[in-house]
Design a protein around this motif. Structure first.
Motif, PDB file in Angstrom:
ATOM      1  N   ARG A  44      -2.060 -32.533 -25.840  1.00 60.19           N
ATOM      2  CA  ARG A  44      -2.468 -31.022 -24.846  1.00 60.19           C
ATOM      3  C   ARG A  44      -4.220 -31.721 -25.207  1.00 60.19           C
ATOM      4  NH1 ARG A  44      -2.340 -26.369 -28.051  1.00 60.19           N
ATOM      5  NH2 ARG A  44       0.202 -26.256 -27.415  1.00 60.19           N
ATOM      6  N   GLN A  45      -4.836 -31.302 -23.853  1.00 61.69           N
ATOM      7  CA  GLN A  45      -6.383 -31.500 -23.782  1.00 61.69           C
ATOM      8  C   GLN A  45      -6.889 -30.599 -23.825  1.00 61.69           C
ATOM      9  OE1 GLN A  45      -8.415 -33.906 -22.871  1.00 61.69           O
ATOM     10  NE2 GLN A  45      -9.711 -33.809 -23.003  1.00 61.69           N
ATOM     11  N   TYR A  46      -7.766 -30.414 -24.739  1.00 56.25           N
ATOM     12  CA  TYR A  46      -8.725 -29.672 -25.194  1.00 56.25           C
ATOM     13  C   TYR A  46     -10.100 -29.410 -24.256  1.00 56.25           C
ATOM     14  CZ  TYR A  46      -5.501 -27.436 -28.530  1.00 56.25           C
ATOM     15  OH  TYR A  46      -4.161 -26.258 -29.147  1.00 56.25           O
ATOM     16  N   GLU A  47     -10.849 -28.541 -24.310  1.00 55.28           N
ATOM     17  CA  GLU A  47     -12.366 -28.367 -23.282  1.00 55.28           C
ATOM     18  C   GLU A  47     -13.139 -27.189 -23.957  1.00 55.28           C
ATOM     19  OE1 GLU A  47     -14.895 -28.253 -19.589  1.00 55.28           O
ATOM     20  OE2 GLU A  47     -12.515 -28.780 -19.323  1.00 55.28           O
ATOM     21  N   TYR A  48     -13.917 -27.545 -24.540  1.00 56.31           N
ATOM     22  CA  TYR A  48     -15.068 -26.908 -25.003  1.00 56.31           C
ATOM     23  C   TYR A  48     -16.717 -26.505 -24.801  1.00 56.31           C
ATOM     24  CZ  TYR A  48     -11.317 -26.158 -28.710  1.00 56.31           C
ATOM     25  OH  TYR A  48     -10.166 -26.121 -29.575  1.00 56.31           O
ATOM     26  N   LYS A  49     -16.968 -25.488 -24.355  1.00 54.35           N
ATOM     27  CA  LYS A  49     -18.147 -26.007 -23.672  1.00 54.35           C
ATOM     28  C   LYS A  49     -19.493 -25.361 -25.060  1.00 54.35           C
ATOM     29  CE  LYS A  49     -16.570 -24.717 -19.166  1.00 54.35           C
ATOM     30  NZ  LYS A  49     -17.244 -23.549 -17.802  1.00 54.35           N
ATOM     31  N   ILE A  50     -20.074 -25.874 -25.603  1.00 54.38           N
ATOM     32  CA  ILE A  50     -21.472 -25.130 -26.339  1.00 54.38           C
ATOM     33  C   ILE A  50     -22.362 -25.496 -25.461  1.00 54.38           C
ATOM     34  CG2 ILE A  50     -22.566 -26.035 -28.642  1.00 54.38           C
ATOM     35  CD1 ILE A  50     -19.551 -27.129 -28.803  1.00 54.38           C
ATOM     36  N   ARG A  51     -22.981 -23.573 -25.796  1.00 53.05           N
ATOM     37  CA  ARG A  51     -24.210 -23.046 -25.473  1.00 53.05           C
ATOM     38  C   ARG A  51     -25.750 -23.483 -25.691  1.00 53.05           C
ATOM     39  NH1 ARG A  51     -22.458 -16.589 -25.723  1.00 53.05           N
ATOM     40  NH2 ARG A  51     -24.594 -16.640 -26.998  1.00 53.05           N
ATOM     41  N   ASP A  52     -26.109 -23.117 -25.338  1.00 56.82           N
ATOM     42  CA  ASP A  52     -27.587 -23.871 -25.455  1.00 56.82           C
ATOM     43  C   ASP A  52     -27.902 -22.978 -26.969  1.00 56.82           C
ATOM     44  OD1 ASP A  52     -27.416 -25.153 -23.426  1.00 56.82           O
ATOM     45  OD2 ASP A  52     -28.464 -23.880 -22.043  1.00 56.82           O
ATOM     46  N   ASP A  53     -27.849 -22.081 -26.790  1.00 56.92           N
ATOM     47  CA  ASP A  53     -28.058 -21.165 -28.493  1.00 56.92           C
ATOM     48  C   ASP A  53     -27.406 -21.835 -29.244  1.00 56.92           C
ATOM     49  OD1 ASP A  53     -26.125 -19.932 -27.617  1.00 56.92           O
ATOM     50  OD2 ASP A  53     -27.905 -18.066 -27.316  1.00 56.92           O
ATOM     51  N   HIS A  54     -26.330 -22.499 -29.666  1.00 62.63           N
ATOM     52  CA  HIS A  54     -25.625 -22.750 -30.273  1.00 62.63           C
ATOM     53  C   HIS A  54     -26.231 -23.178 -31.403  1.00 62.63           C
ATOM     54  CE1 HIS A  54     -22.528 -24.497 -33.076  1.00 62.63           C
ATOM     55  NE2 HIS A  54     -21.767 -23.513 -32.479  1.00 62.63           N
ATOM     56  N   PRO A  55     -26.577 -23.056 -32.976  1.00 60.60           N
ATOM     57  CA  PRO A  55     -26.553 -23.246 -34.384  1.00 60.60           C
ATOM     58  C   PRO A  55     -26.595 -25.012 -34.113  1.00 60.60           C
ATOM     59  CG  PRO A  55     -25.789 -21.122 -34.516  1.00 60.60           C
ATOM     60  CD  PRO A  55     -25.593 -21.676 -33.456  1.00 60.60           C
ATOM     61  N   PRO A  56     -27.547 -25.462 -34.114  1.00 59.51           N
ATOM     62  CA  PRO A  56     -27.472 -27.260 -34.439  1.00 59.51           C
ATOM     63  C   PRO A  56     -27.095 -27.177 -35.562  1.00 59.51           C
ATOM     64  CG  PRO A  56     -29.110 -26.832 -34.436  1.00 59.51           C
ATOM     65  CD  PRO A  56     -29.243 -25.273 -34.116  1.00 59.51           C
ATOM     66  N   GLY A  57     -26.212 -27.899 -36.172  1.00 57.11           N
ATOM     67  CA  GLY A  57     -25.616 -28.330 -37.647  1.00 57.11           C
ATOM     68  C   GLY A  57     -24.419 -29.405 -37.488  1.00 57.11           C
ATOM     69  N   THR A  58     -23.814 -30.131 -38.341  1.00 54.91           N
ATOM     70  CA  THR A  58     -22.628 -30.382 -39.176  1.00 54.91           C
ATOM     71  C   THR A  58     -21.293 -29.582 -39.353  1.00 54.91           C
ATOM     72  OG1 THR A  58     -24.374 -31.852 -40.063  1.00 54.91           O
ATOM     73  CG2 THR A  58     -21.650 -32.298 -41.043  1.00 54.91           C
ATOM     74  N   TYR A  59     -20.410 -29.731 -38.580  1.00 57.98           N
ATOM     75  CA  TYR A  59     -19.428 -28.767 -38.456  1.00 57.98           C
ATOM     76  C   TYR A  59     -18.798 -29.447 -38.586  1.00 57.98           C
ATOM     77  CZ  TYR A  59     -22.897 -25.352 -36.504  1.00 57.98           C
ATOM     78  OH  TYR A  59     -23.977 -24.606 -36.716  1.00 57.98           O
ATOM     79  N   TRP A  60     -17.265 -28.855 -38.369  1.00 61.59           N
ATOM     80  CA  TRP A  60     -15.668 -29.988 -38.674  1.00 61.59           C
ATOM     81  C   TRP A  60     -14.894 -28.832 -38.201  1.00 61.59           C
ATOM     82  CZ3 TRP A  60     -11.470 -29.269 -42.367  1.00 61.59           C
ATOM     83  CH2 TRP A  60     -11.666 -28.260 -43.556  1.00 61.59           C
ATOM     84  N   TYR A  61     -13.533 -29.405 -37.505  1.00 59.16           N
ATOM     85  CA  TYR A  61     -12.564 -29.004 -36.975  1.00 59.16           C
ATOM     86  C   TYR A  61     -10.675 -29.138 -37.792  1.00 59.16           C
ATOM     87  CZ  TYR A  61     -11.525 -33.645 -34.353  1.00 59.16           C
ATOM     88  OH  TYR A  61     -11.419 -34.785 -34.347  1.00 59.16           O
ATOM     89  N   HIS A  62      -9.852 -28.819 -37.550  1.00 54.84           N
ATOM     90  CA  HIS A  62      -8.697 -29.071 -38.292  1.00 54.84           C
ATOM     91  C   HIS A  62      -7.854 -27.884 -37.108  1.00 54.84           C
ATOM     92  CE1 HIS A  62      -8.433 -25.060 -41.041  1.00 54.84           C
ATOM     93  NE2 HIS A  62      -9.825 -25.180 -40.959  1.00 54.84           N
ATOM     94  N   PRO A  63      -6.439 -28.376 -38.027  1.00 54.82           N
ATOM     95  CA  PRO A  63      -5.557 -27.245 -37.263  1.00 54.82           C
ATOM     96  C   PRO A  63      -4.964 -26.098 -38.072  1.00 54.82           C
ATOM     97  CG  PRO A  63      -4.624 -29.310 -38.605  1.00 54.82           C
ATOM     98  CD  PRO A  63      -5.678 -29.086 -38.221  1.00 54.82           C
ATOM     99  N   HIS A  64      -4.709 -24.988 -37.104  1.00 54.33           N
ATOM    100  CA  HIS A  64      -4.790 -23.365 -37.535  1.00 54.33           C
ATOM    101  C   HIS A  64      -3.129 -23.727 -37.518  1.00 54.33           C
ATOM    102  CE1 HIS A  64      -9.031 -22.248 -37.583  1.00 54.33           C
ATOM    103  NE2 HIS A  64      -9.095 -23.345 -38.434  1.00 54.33           N
ATOM    104  N   LEU A  65      -1.874 -24.022 -37.449  1.00 53.94           N
ATOM    105  CA  LEU A  65      -1.005 -23.231 -36.798  1.00 53.94           C
ATOM    106  C   LEU A  65      -0.051 -23.126 -38.096  1.00 53.94           C
ATOM    107  CD1 LEU A  65       1.487 -23.651 -34.951  1.00 53.94           C
ATOM    108  CD2 LEU A  65       1.626 -26.047 -36.118  1.00 53.94           C
ATOM    109  N   HIS A  66       0.304 -21.814 -38.484  1.00 57.43           N
ATOM    110  CA  HIS A  66       0.926 -20.875 -39.058  1.00 57.43           C
ATOM    111  C   HIS A  66       1.741 -21.257 -40.207  1.00 57.43           C
ATOM    112  CE1 HIS A  66       1.780 -16.954 -41.433  1.00 57.43           C
ATOM    113  NE2 HIS A  66       3.017 -17.147 -40.657  1.00 57.43           N
ATOM    114  N   GLY A  67       1.909 -21.355 -40.933  1.00 56.76           N
ATOM    115  CA  GLY A  67       2.551 -22.151 -41.345  1.00 56.76           C
ATOM    116  C   GLY A  67       2.154 -23.913 -42.014  1.00 56.76           C
ATOM    117  N   SER A  68       0.509 -24.411 -41.621  1.00 54.68           N
ATOM    118  CA  SER A  68       1.114 -26.039 -41.184  1.00 54.68           C
ATOM    119  C   SER A  68      -0.201 -25.987 -41.808  1.00 54.68           C
ATOM    120  CB  SER A  68       1.363 -26.467 -40.007  1.00 54.68           C
ATOM    121  OG  SER A  68       3.323 -26.370 -40.136  1.00 54.68           O
TER     122      SER A  68
END
Length: 248
Positions: free
Chosen positions: A25-49
């Protein structure tokens, strides 16, 4: 007809919305100009896993750049991203497939990896300043980071720039194996699970190998009569090799 699937970043995604083995699956996210800068991270949120997948290493860094990255001292520094993980697996079968394996782990094993590598080697020239982004992408273990004979200048935490830079000097070697029990542990750059922080570090003028360590840190106390502390033990998480300034 069947309604289209709604792909979102929910706190707990519906299992039916998950990507099945062999799918993509291809995801696309639009980062707003006013999004706070910094270090973030991502991970799966699938229920049960989620815990199983994050414990198996399914996570990564997201860097949002902004005005703070244009500060001359930060802009001039070479940048390195450290994604810390403590893989979970069943020692008898060598893999992780059920939640009970996650629930039954202990925090006693020193097994942190950085970007999937156990104790990676980081090169710096004497006197060089680097910008390090730390991400605790594990599931249970806290970090308490310190670099031998160096000071970490913490300027941002969880994507939020600090108003004043915090200087965290290297902890003494004797603190690495403290005598238990003791009421508290020395604090380096402490990161709970999911925390991120940014530091500047200036390499020593003495070329040699230094250790980036996580020192023992207390995560809390058990809710029993003894109130025993849950302590994450110390570990060497990386080797920092300082080369002569004139090294080619």
């Amino acid at each position: 007809s069947n309604p289209p699937k709604l792909y979102g970043d929910f706190v707990v995604d519906d299992p039916e919305q998950g990507i099945k083995p062999g799918e993509e699956r291809q995801y696309e996210y639009k980062i707003r100009d006013d999004h706070p800068p910094g270090t973030y991270w991502y991970h799966p949120h699938l229920h049960g896993s989620s815990a199983i997948q994050v414990g198996s290493g399914m996570a990564g860094a997201l860097i949002i750049e902004g005005a703070i990255d244009e500060v001359p001292e930060i802009a001039a520094a070479a940048e390195k991203v450290f994604v810390f993980q403590a893989p979970i697996y069943d020692a008898t079968i060598g893999k992780l497939e059920e939640f009970w394996q996650v629930a039954g782990i202990t925090v006693n094993e020193p097994n942190f990896v950085v970007n999937g590598v156990r104790r990676p080697r980081i090169l710096m020239r004497a006197g060089e300043v680097q910008n390090w982004r730390f991400i605790n992408a594990g599931t249970f273990k806290m970090l308490n980071l310190s670099l031998d004979e160096h000071t970490l200048y913490q300027y941002s935490h969880d994507g939020n720039p600090r108003r004043f830079m915090k200087q965290v000097a290297a902890l003494p070697q004797s603190a690495y194996n403290p005598t238990l029990p003791q009421p508290s542990y020395p604090e380096g750059v402490a990161l709970a699970v999911g925390n991120r922080t940014n530091v500047l570090v200036k390499a020593s003028s003495t070329p040699k190998t230094y250790f980036l360590r996580t020192f023992p840190i207390e995560m809390g106390r058990n809710a029993d009569a003894n109130g025993a502390a849950t302590v994450v033990p110390g570990d060497i998480v990386a080797e920092v090799v300082v080369l002569p300034e004139s090294f080619p």
